[in-house]
Design an enzyme around this catalytic site. Sequence first.
Site, PDB file in Angstrom:
ATOM      1  N   SER A   1       1.025  -1.094  -0.012  1.00 27.02           N
ATOM      2  CA  SER A   1      -0.021   0.060   0.089  1.00 27.02           C
ATOM      3  C   SER A   1       0.888   1.308   0.074  1.00 27.02           C
ATOM      4  CB  SER A   1      -1.045  -0.053   1.181  1.00 27.02           C
ATOM      5  OG  SER A   1      -1.897   0.905   1.034  1.00 27.02           O
TER       6      SER A   1
ATOM      7  N   HIS B   1      -2.155  -1.171  -4.408  1.00 27.91           N
ATOM      8  CA  HIS B   1      -3.678  -1.131  -4.635  1.00 27.91           C
ATOM      9  C   HIS B   1      -4.007   0.336  -4.554  1.00 27.91           C
ATOM     10  CE1 HIS B   1      -4.479  -1.611  -0.042  1.00 27.91           C
ATOM     11  NE2 HIS B   1      -3.788  -0.389  -0.492  1.00 27.91           N
TER      12      HIS B   1
END
EC number: 3.4.21.92
Length: 191
Positions: free
Chosen positions: A91, A116
């Site tokens: 992330s 993501h």
Amino acid sequence: MADGEVHKLRDIIEKELLEARRVFFSEPVTEKSASDAIKKLWYLELKDPGKPIVFVINSPGGSVDAGFAVWDQIKMLTSPVTTVVTGLAASMGSVLSLCAAPGRRFATPHSRIMIHQPSIGGPITGQATDLDIHAREILKTKARIIDVYVEATNQPRDIIEKAIDRDMWMTANEAKDFGLLDGILFSFNDL
């Protein structure tokens, strides 16, 4: 070992790492962890401007705003920063791994990288207008993150958009092939 001895040992280790110009970011990205990293980076910059710094990342990600605070500060340094992922850069941790200049982004062999799109945690309440504001803000954040990945990887925007649609997990070698890393690091002596 008593608590006082543990704290003293941690202080000694921290001092030695800073003297070696190594900053370790081994926790979630929060306002506090970002602030701590920024202080260490600027300490090294002020102590010896222009001398290389190694920024070692093992983070599950976290706050986008806190992560971009670290990103922006690293970009302001005159000291060249090399990023080394060891363990996990997921992330926002993966975004931090890209703050080094091309040619200075590495991972250890067994590291994993996950990219993501940003998300909002917890229940969201409020009027429809407030929810619309939040939706527009997260879309702006998503666009910023896509910009970072596009610039770092030289992948077309549509490839990045598809890649971050869901969690995309990669080994260090896969991340290198995707353009997120410049190399696999087997020894810090190779830096």
